[in-house]
Motif scaffolding. Structure first.
Motif, PDB file in Angstrom:
ATOM      1  N   ASP A 198      15.869   5.713  -4.243  1.00  0.00           N
ATOM      2  CA  ASP A 198      14.708   5.165  -3.728  1.00  0.00           C
ATOM      3  C   ASP A 198      15.316   3.527  -3.764  1.00  0.00           C
ATOM      4  OD1 ASP A 198      12.884   7.088  -4.149  1.00  0.00           O
ATOM      5  OD2 ASP A 198      12.306   6.571  -6.203  1.00  0.00           O
ATOM      6  N   VAL A 199      14.836   3.086  -2.325  1.00  0.00           N
ATOM      7  CA  VAL A 199      15.575   1.755  -1.936  1.00  0.00           C
ATOM      8  C   VAL A 199      14.270   0.823  -1.735  1.00  0.00           C
ATOM      9  CG1 VAL A 199      16.628   0.710  -0.208  1.00  0.00           C
ATOM     10  CG2 VAL A 199      17.321   3.016  -0.966  1.00  0.00           C
ATOM     11  N   ALA A 200      14.282  -0.452  -1.980  1.00  0.00           N
ATOM     12  CA  ALA A 200      13.501  -1.576  -1.748  1.00  0.00           C
ATOM     13  C   ALA A 200      14.149  -2.293  -0.754  1.00  0.00           C
ATOM     14  CB  ALA A 200      13.064  -2.413  -3.260  1.00  0.00           C
ATOM     15  N   CYS A 201      13.510  -2.864   0.239  1.00  0.00           N
ATOM     16  CA  CYS A 201      13.980  -3.455   1.275  1.00  0.00           C
ATOM     17  C   CYS A 201      13.066  -5.089   1.557  1.00  0.00           C
ATOM     18  CB  CYS A 201      14.517  -2.915   2.541  1.00  0.00           C
ATOM     19  SG  CYS A 201      15.492  -3.657   3.776  1.00  0.00           S
ATOM     20  N   TYR A 202      13.694  -5.856   1.643  1.00  0.00           N
ATOM     21  CA  TYR A 202      12.836  -7.022   1.980  1.00  0.00           C
ATOM     22  C   TYR A 202      13.191  -7.523   3.577  1.00  0.00           C
ATOM     23  CZ  TYR A 202      11.626 -12.064   2.271  1.00  0.00           C
ATOM     24  OH  TYR A 202      10.859 -13.045   2.589  1.00  0.00           O
ATOM     25  N   PHE A 203      12.069  -7.619   4.292  1.00  0.00           N
ATOM     26  CA  PHE A 203      12.279  -8.054   5.767  1.00  0.00           C
ATOM     27  C   PHE A 203      12.714  -9.434   5.899  1.00  0.00           C
ATOM     28  CE2 PHE A 203       8.378  -5.152   6.541  1.00  0.00           C
ATOM     29  CZ  PHE A 203       9.060  -4.057   6.580  1.00  0.00           C
ATOM     30  N   THR A 204      13.966  -9.528   6.711  1.00  0.00           N
ATOM     31  CA  THR A 204      14.432 -10.784   6.876  1.00  0.00           C
ATOM     32  C   THR A 204      14.028 -11.298   8.135  1.00  0.00           C
ATOM     33  OG1 THR A 204      16.384  -9.925   7.513  1.00  0.00           O
ATOM     34  CG2 THR A 204      16.561 -10.563   5.257  1.00  0.00           C
TER      35      THR A 204
ATOM     36  N   ALA B  91       1.045  -1.324  -0.042  1.00  0.00           N
ATOM     37  CA  ALA B  91      -0.051  -0.029   0.068  1.00  0.00           C
ATOM     38  C   ALA B  91       0.894   1.408   0.218  1.00  0.00           C
ATOM     39  CB  ALA B  91      -0.812  -0.191   1.296  1.00  0.00           C
ATOM     40  N   PRO B  92       0.319   2.349  -0.785  1.00  0.00           N
ATOM     41  CA  PRO B  92       1.162   3.488  -0.556  1.00  0.00           C
ATOM     42  C   PRO B  92       1.096   3.803   0.805  1.00  0.00           C
ATOM     43  CG  PRO B  92      -0.944   3.860  -2.050  1.00  0.00           C
ATOM     44  CD  PRO B  92      -0.696   2.294  -1.658  1.00  0.00           C
ATOM     45  N   ALA B  93       1.968   4.550   1.474  1.00  0.00           N
ATOM     46  CA  ALA B  93       2.106   5.093   2.768  1.00  0.00           C
ATOM     47  C   ALA B  93       3.375   6.012   2.981  1.00  0.00           C
ATOM     48  CB  ALA B  93       2.008   3.944   3.666  1.00  0.00           C
ATOM     49  N   LYS B  94       3.056   6.892   3.558  1.00  0.00           N
ATOM     50  CA  LYS B  94       4.036   7.703   3.992  1.00  0.00           C
ATOM     51  C   LYS B  94       4.416   7.755   5.472  1.00  0.00           C
ATOM     52  CE  LYS B  94       4.764  10.010   0.119  1.00  0.00           C
ATOM     53  NZ  LYS B  94       5.407   9.390  -0.968  1.00  0.00           N
ATOM     54  N   LEU B  95       4.906   6.671   6.006  1.00  0.00           N
ATOM     55  CA  LEU B  95       5.113   6.418   7.432  1.00  0.00           C
ATOM     56  C   LEU B  95       6.606   6.916   7.576  1.00  0.00           C
ATOM     57  CD1 LEU B  95       3.856   2.775   7.546  1.00  0.00           C
ATOM     58  CD2 LEU B  95       2.816   4.630   8.277  1.00  0.00           C
TER      59      LEU B  95
ATOM     60  N   THR C 266       8.529   6.320   4.173  1.00  0.00           N
ATOM     61  CA  THR C 266       8.353   5.278   3.262  1.00  0.00           C
ATOM     62  C   THR C 266       7.652   5.750   2.072  1.00  0.00           C
ATOM     63  OG1 THR C 266       6.296   4.806   4.288  1.00  0.00           O
ATOM     64  CG2 THR C 266       7.980   3.602   5.117  1.00  0.00           C
ATOM     65  N   ILE C 267       7.788   5.051   0.747  1.00  0.00           N
ATOM     66  CA  ILE C 267       6.916   5.309  -0.079  1.00  0.00           C
ATOM     67  C   ILE C 267       5.752   4.447  -0.558  1.00  0.00           C
ATOM     68  CG2 ILE C 267       6.967   5.279  -2.871  1.00  0.00           C
ATOM     69  CD1 ILE C 267      10.143   5.792  -2.615  1.00  0.00           C
ATOM     70  N   ASN C 268       5.981   2.962  -0.103  1.00  0.00           N
ATOM     71  CA  ASN C 268       5.132   2.153   0.131  1.00  0.00           C
ATOM     72  C   ASN C 268       5.531   1.081   0.850  1.00  0.00           C
ATOM     73  OD1 ASN C 268       6.091  -0.292  -1.451  1.00  0.00           O
ATOM     74  ND2 ASN C 268       5.691   1.048  -3.272  1.00  0.00           N
ATOM     75  N   VAL C 269       4.555   0.024   1.609  1.00  0.00           N
ATOM     76  CA  VAL C 269       5.190  -0.954   2.551  1.00  0.00           C
ATOM     77  C   VAL C 269       4.178  -1.947   2.319  1.00  0.00           C
ATOM     78  CG1 VAL C 269       3.274   0.013   4.240  1.00  0.00           C
ATOM     79  CG2 VAL C 269       5.457  -1.147   5.117  1.00  0.00           C
TER      80      VAL C 269
ATOM     81  N   ALA D 171       3.696  -6.222   4.107  1.00  0.00           N
ATOM     82  CA  ALA D 171       3.890  -7.216   5.340  1.00  0.00           C
ATOM     83  C   ALA D 171       5.367  -7.946   4.987  1.00  0.00           C
ATOM     84  CB  ALA D 171       2.908  -8.316   5.619  1.00  0.00           C
ATOM     85  N   ASN D 172       5.881  -7.769   3.752  1.00  0.00           N
ATOM     86  CA  ASN D 172       7.253  -8.444   3.562  1.00  0.00           C
ATOM     87  C   ASN D 172       8.220  -7.483   3.284  1.00  0.00           C
ATOM     88  OD1 ASN D 172       6.260 -11.106   3.985  1.00  0.00           O
ATOM     89  ND2 ASN D 172       5.496 -11.283   1.747  1.00  0.00           N
ATOM     90  N   GLY D 173       8.082  -6.058   3.276  1.00  0.00           N
ATOM     91  CA  GLY D 173       9.067  -5.172   2.883  1.00  0.00           C
ATOM     92  C   GLY D 173       8.710  -3.894   2.824  1.00  0.00           C
ATOM     93  N   VAL D 174       9.569  -2.803   2.473  1.00  0.00           N
ATOM     94  CA  VAL D 174       9.306  -1.614   2.421  1.00  0.00           C
ATOM     95  C   VAL D 174      10.262  -0.849   1.334  1.00  0.00           C
ATOM     96  CG1 VAL D 174      11.126  -1.051   4.242  1.00  0.00           C
ATOM     97  CG2 VAL D 174       9.179   0.492   4.086  1.00  0.00           C
ATOM     98  N   TYR D 175       9.627   0.260   0.732  1.00  0.00           N
ATOM     99  CA  TYR D 175      10.192   1.139  -0.336  1.00  0.00           C
ATOM    100  C   TYR D 175      10.235   2.342   0.078  1.00  0.00           C
ATOM    101  CZ  TYR D 175      11.032   2.263  -5.223  1.00  0.00           C
ATOM    102  OH  TYR D 175      11.315   2.886  -6.398  1.00  0.00           O
ATOM    103  N   PHE D 176      11.320   2.956   0.124  1.00  0.00           N
ATOM    104  CA  PHE D 176      11.554   4.261   0.944  1.00  0.00           C
ATOM    105  C   PHE D 176      12.658   4.966   0.277  1.00  0.00           C
ATOM    106  CE2 PHE D 176      14.713   1.319   2.875  1.00  0.00           C
ATOM    107  CZ  PHE D 176      15.825   2.020   2.960  1.00  0.00           C
ATOM    108  N   SER D 177      12.745   6.525   0.509  1.00  0.00           N
ATOM    109  CA  SER D 177      13.671   7.452   0.082  1.00  0.00           C
ATOM    110  C   SER D 177      14.732   7.526   0.888  1.00  0.00           C
ATOM    111  CB  SER D 177      12.843   8.713  -0.402  1.00  0.00           C
ATOM    112  OG  SER D 177      12.167   8.539  -1.503  1.00  0.00           O
ATOM    113  N   SER D 178      16.027   7.527   0.399  1.00  0.00           N
ATOM    114  CA  SER D 178      17.204   7.515   1.265  1.00  0.00           C
ATOM    115  C   SER D 178      17.863   8.646   0.651  1.00  0.00           C
ATOM    116  CB  SER D 178      17.824   6.247   1.328  1.00  0.00           C
ATOM    117  OG  SER D 178      19.311   6.601   1.965  1.00  0.00           O
ATOM    118  N   PRO D 179      18.451   9.712   1.710  1.00  0.00           N
ATOM    119  CA  PRO D 179      19.415  10.693   1.050  1.00  0.00           C
ATOM    120  C   PRO D 179      20.825  10.140   0.696  1.00  0.00           C
ATOM    121  CG  PRO D 179      19.444  10.686   3.555  1.00  0.00           C
ATOM    122  CD  PRO D 179      18.401   9.639   2.967  1.00  0.00           C
ATOM    123  N   GLY D 180      21.366   8.890   1.108  1.00  0.00           N
ATOM    124  CA  GLY D 180      22.513   8.227   0.636  1.00  0.00           C
ATOM    125  C   GLY D 180      22.132   7.160   0.025  1.00  0.00           C
TER     126      GLY D 180
END
Length: 122
Positions: free
Chosen positions: A96-102, A12-16, A32-35, A37-46
């Protein structure tokens, strides 16, 4: 050739608000950009290279209807699966970074899934 959807959880799109730590060092408060239950997509300055392990804290509304200003911390660990642009570039101010929850507890995953469902319109 079609591109099949590989995700196993609804996103879901979410600005958390969120915080990530890399080797114990905080990147500070991010969004966050979207989230899912398995991961998150977010913006990072680095730039964060793929396969980097991160500590992640998501701030989810305590009351899923948004009636409370209180936030609940959902802590988990993840691994970066994609960064855009794909290489570090000094002229880029955000990646923009995509991260999978481990690693995430069932309780926190349940709260996150409940939040996601409130953000979707059917």
């Amino acid at each position: 050739m079609s591109s099949a959807e590989r995700r196993k959880a609804v996103r879901a799109p979410a600005k958390l608000a969120m915080e990530i730590k890399l080797g114990g060092t905080s990147f500070g408060q991010l969004k966050t950009i979207n989230v899912s239950a398995n991961g998150v997509y977010f913006s990072s300055p680095g730039f964060i290279p793929p396969l980097t392990r991160l500590e992640i804290i998501l701030l989810i509304p305590e009351k899923l209807d948004g009636s409370s200003g209180l936030k609940r911390e959902v802590s988990c660990e993840g691994v970066v699966v994609r960064t855009e642009p794909e290489v570090e570039d000094k002229s880029v101010s955000e990646y923009d970074v995509a991260c999978y929850f481990t690693s995430i507890t069932d309780h926190d995953r349940g709260h996150l899934e409940s939040y996601i469902l409130t953000q979707l319109s059917f």
